[in-house]
Write an enzyme that holds these catalytic residues in place. Structure first.
Site, PDB file in Angstrom:
ATOM      1  N   HIS A 120       0.874  -1.135   0.037  1.00 25.35           N
ATOM      2  CA  HIS A 120       0.027   0.052  -0.129  1.00 25.35           C
ATOM      3  C   HIS A 120       0.813   1.279   0.106  1.00 25.35           C
ATOM      4  O   HIS A 120       1.909   1.091   0.605  1.00 25.35           O
ATOM      5  CB  HIS A 120      -0.833   0.018   1.349  1.00 25.35           C
ATOM      6  CG  HIS A 120      -1.781   0.917   1.434  1.00 25.35           C
ATOM      7  ND1 HIS A 120      -1.763   2.340   1.555  1.00 25.35           N
ATOM      8  CD2 HIS A 120      -3.300   0.804   0.901  1.00 25.35           C
ATOM      9  CE1 HIS A 120      -2.781   3.024   1.622  1.00 25.35           C
ATOM     10  NE2 HIS A 120      -3.709   2.230   1.268  1.00 25.35           N
ATOM     11  N   ASP A 197       3.213  -3.926   8.310  1.00 23.39           N
ATOM     12  CA  ASP A 197       2.059  -3.115   7.960  1.00 23.39           C
ATOM     13  C   ASP A 197       0.822  -4.250   8.215  1.00 23.39           C
ATOM     14  O   ASP A 197       0.494  -5.350   7.470  1.00 23.39           O
ATOM     15  CB  ASP A 197       1.979  -2.836   6.652  1.00 23.39           C
ATOM     16  CG  ASP A 197       0.549  -2.078   6.175  1.00 23.39           C
ATOM     17  OD1 ASP A 197      -0.322  -2.385   6.969  1.00 23.39           O
ATOM     18  OD2 ASP A 197       0.422  -1.624   5.124  1.00 23.39           O
ATOM     19  N   GLN A 200      -4.327  -4.816   7.357  1.00 22.79           N
ATOM     20  CA  GLN A 200      -5.297  -6.250   6.798  1.00 22.79           C
ATOM     21  C   GLN A 200      -5.179  -7.456   7.499  1.00 22.79           C
ATOM     22  O   GLN A 200      -5.881  -8.431   7.153  1.00 22.79           O
ATOM     23  CB  GLN A 200      -5.171  -6.399   5.263  1.00 22.79           C
ATOM     24  CG  GLN A 200      -5.175  -4.952   4.391  1.00 22.79           C
ATOM     25  CD  GLN A 200      -6.763  -4.462   4.361  1.00 22.79           C
ATOM     26  OE1 GLN A 200      -7.677  -5.174   4.978  1.00 22.79           O
ATOM     27  NE2 GLN A 200      -6.903  -3.312   3.696  1.00 22.79           N
ATOM     28  N   LYS A 223     -10.507  -0.290  10.625  1.00 19.35           N
ATOM     29  CA  LYS A 223     -10.587  -1.615   9.899  1.00 19.35           C
ATOM     30  C   LYS A 223     -10.905  -2.785  10.786  1.00 19.35           C
ATOM     31  O   LYS A 223     -11.129  -3.867  10.288  1.00 19.35           O
ATOM     32  CB  LYS A 223      -9.470  -1.975   9.269  1.00 19.35           C
ATOM     33  CG  LYS A 223      -8.992  -0.898   8.082  1.00 19.35           C
ATOM     34  CD  LYS A 223      -8.077  -1.253   7.082  1.00 19.35           C
ATOM     35  CE  LYS A 223      -7.350  -0.106   6.437  1.00 19.35           C
ATOM     36  NZ  LYS A 223      -8.125   0.424   5.220  1.00 19.35           N
ATOM     37  N   CYS A 362      -4.865   2.458  -3.726  1.00 26.47           N
ATOM     38  CA  CYS A 362      -3.530   2.884  -3.297  1.00 26.47           C
ATOM     39  C   CYS A 362      -2.290   1.761  -3.241  1.00 26.47           C
ATOM     40  O   CYS A 362      -1.503   1.789  -2.605  1.00 26.47           O
ATOM     41  CB  CYS A 362      -3.606   3.073  -1.963  1.00 26.47           C
ATOM     42  SG  CYS A 362      -5.152   4.192  -1.381  1.00 26.47           S
TER      43      CYS A 362
HETATM   44  N1  7TS Z   1      -1.848  -0.862   4.480  1.00 22.47           N
HETATM   45  C1  7TS Z   1      -2.770  -1.500   4.022  1.00 22.47           C
HETATM   46  C2  7TS Z   1      -2.345  -2.907   3.595  1.00 22.47           C
HETATM   47  C3  7TS Z   1      -4.012  -1.024   3.669  1.00 22.47           C
HETATM   48  O1  7TS Z   1      -4.720  -1.714   3.365  1.00 22.47           O
HETATM   49  C4  7TS Z   1      -4.400   0.532   4.085  1.00 22.47           C
HETATM   50  C5  7TS Z   1      -5.641   0.803   3.802  1.00 22.47           C
HETATM   51  C6  7TS Z   1      -3.614   1.287   4.717  1.00 22.47           C
HETATM   52  C7  7TS Z   1      -2.397   0.617   4.958  1.00 22.47           C
HETATM   53  C8  7TS Z   1      -3.708   2.598   5.251  1.00 22.47           C
HETATM   54  O2  7TS Z   1      -4.728   2.545   6.349  1.00 22.47           O
HETATM   55  P1  7TS Z   1      -5.322   3.649   6.901  1.00 22.47           P
HETATM   56  O3  7TS Z   1      -6.226   3.212   8.106  1.00 22.47           O
HETATM   57  O4  7TS Z   1      -4.319   4.576   7.412  1.00 22.47           O
HETATM   58  O5  7TS Z   1      -5.792   4.466   5.729  1.00 22.47           O
HETATM   59  N2  7TS Z   1      -6.554   0.365   2.689  1.00 22.47           N
HETATM   60  C9  7TS Z   1      -7.483   0.557   2.272  1.00 22.47           C
HETATM   61  C10 7TS Z   1      -7.977  -0.107   1.204  1.00 22.47           C
HETATM   62  O6  7TS Z   1      -7.614  -1.059   0.732  1.00 22.47           O
HETATM   63  N3  7TS Z   1      -9.033   0.518   0.705  1.00 22.47           N
HETATM   64  O7  7TS Z   1      -9.295   1.663   1.332  1.00 22.47           O
HETATM   65  C11 7TS Z   1      -8.445   1.967   2.298  1.00 22.47           C
END
Ligand code: 7TS
Length: 408
Positions: A120, A197, A200, A223, A362
């Site tokens: 990401h 990271d 997920q 999440k 992303c």
């Molecule tokens: N890393 C991964 C693997 C992610 O899927 C996401 C968000 C992030 C980092 C960033 O997380 P945040 O909470 O700081 O935004 N992924 C997604 C997605 O897949 N669709 O919307 C957000």
């Protein structure tokens, strides 16, 4: 697990969307919130709201206690000590904080950071930019045919100059699950730390930072059924002790003079300013909720739904499914209807009450590798069931027919 009872914990899932049963299969973007989390946030504001650490009155002490209890609950979820959990705004901020603080400490000419082309942007850009600023090298692990990052491939690029190996536990596009324990061994043998990271993975499977030998782990509250605007960075205690603060200001100091300052211990040293207290309380409640349901059960059931969905989608002629060819180990299924833009697919599915994400997710470098400008993605979570899979498959089949008629 009684699924009907579990679903009824989530008020929003009882709603219709476009006059259809709501089929929410976009939990990789954000998860829905259970009553336990909504109640915890409300209770905090109604009964305990005050600023943390500053007041000597009982109300302020309760607010501080709530905030620290939440830290302990989040720590317990990943088997860390409370002092090893820094509250942040989410995964993105956790990874930026880490890259800036730890990066500043260890990166310079002759050193490198190892990551993958499947990350990401939140786990690519902080390392890319700190490497540029410090004159360090950014190295990429070769993905295998399924898009998997293997310990062998990591072993091929790490060397004595590697200071950090930064990888996602679960890909938000392909749904691949990385063998973190084996990669930790490879990273540590080279004298590097492993930064994971977990955006997920932490919401979807049991993650034990001690058993997996993880040095840093970033994850988001929203999440994992918690509120938005809150997340965490786990860091091994002896590493956090060495790291400089990134945000300077109130609440993070020991003593300040006009020309210098000393700072609190970790994790408070990293939490300058008034924190998201209600968010932390909600994330703590979410951590407890997930443990009560059982992360083993959550993981196996959502993987089962993803396998059903992937098989069903593959049976629809003219649909391409990405990711592992064999069994899926996570709840993520990414696909395209051939010749139709993923945004049009998502719009068509929305008319049938089905919420999927469409775009580059992303992960632009990974999309280039897949040869797709964008994809649609369904992602399952603890509240989804076989009806959701069927509603998705029916909606994709009818969308495909619709676009075939329009094109013809
Ligand atoms: N890393 C991964 C693997 C992610 O899927 C996401 C968000 C992030 C980092 C960033 O997380 P945040 O909470 O700081 O935004 N992924 C997604 C997605 O897949 N669709 O919307 C957000």
């Amino acid at each position: 697990m009684n699924l009907a009872a579990l679903r009824s914990e989530f008020p929003l899932l009882g709603r219709d969307e476009n006059g259809k049963r709501l089929c929410y299969v976009d939990s990789a973007a954000t998860a829905q919130k259970p009553q336990a989390v909504l109640d915890a946030v409300r209770r905090y504001y109604v009964e305990d709201n005050a600023n943390v650490y500053r007041g000597v009155y009982a109300l302020a002490a309760r607010a501080t206690q709530d905030y620290e209890d939440a830290r302990a609950q989040v720590a317990a979820l990943v088997h860390a000590e409370p002092e090893e959990i820094i509250f942040t705004r989410g995964t993105t901020e956790s990874l930026n904080l880490l890259a800036r603080s730890y990066g500043e400490l260890v990166l310079g000419p002759g050193t490198n950071v190892v990551t993958s082309p499947a990350e990401h942007h939140s786990n690519l850009l902080p390392w890319q930019q700190v490497a540029l600023a410090r004159g360090a090298e950014l190295r990429f692990v070769e993905l295998d045919e399924d898009g998997q990052v293997t310990p062998e491939a990591v072993g091929k690029v790490v060397d004595q100059g590697t200071r950090v190996v930064a990888l996602a536990h679960v890909s938000n596009v392909l749904g691949t699950v990385t063998d973190i324990a084996a990669i930790a061994a490879v990273a540590h043998a080279a004298g590097a730390v492993l930064a994971v990271d977990g955006a997920q993975s932490v919401p979807h499977m049991a993650v034990d930072v001690k058993a997996l030998d993880i040095d840093f782990l970033a994850f988001s509250g929203h999440k994992m059924c918690g509120p938005t605007g809150i997340g965490a960075l786990y860091g091994r205690a002896e590493l956090l002790r060495r790291m400089p603060p990134v945000y300077y200001g109130g609440e993070m100091i020991e003593e300040v003079t006009l020309t210098g300052a000393t700072f609190k211990e970790a994790p408070w040293r990293f939490e300058g300013g008034t924190p998201n207290i209600a968010g932390a309380v909600g994330m703590g409640a979410a951590a407890r909720f997930l443990q009560e349901v059982g992360l083993g059960e959550i993981h196996s059931r959502e993987a089962e739904l993803a396998n059903m969905a992937a098989e069903g989608l593959r049976r629809i002629e003219g649909v391409t499914v990405y990711g592992p060819r064999g069994r899926r180990e996570s709840g993520v299924v990414t696909f395209n209807i051939d010749g139709v833009h993923a945004h049009d697919v998502a719009t068509a599915l929305d008319a049938d009450g089905v919420c999927v994400r469409a775009g580059h997710h992303c992960c632009q470098p990974l999309m280039r590798r897949l040869g797709a400008a964008s994809t649609a993605r369904a992602s399952f979570y603890l509240y989804n069931d076989a009806d959701d899979v069927q509603q998705l498959l029916d909606a994709v089949a009818s969308a495909k027919e619709f676009f075939r008629r329009v094109a013809g």
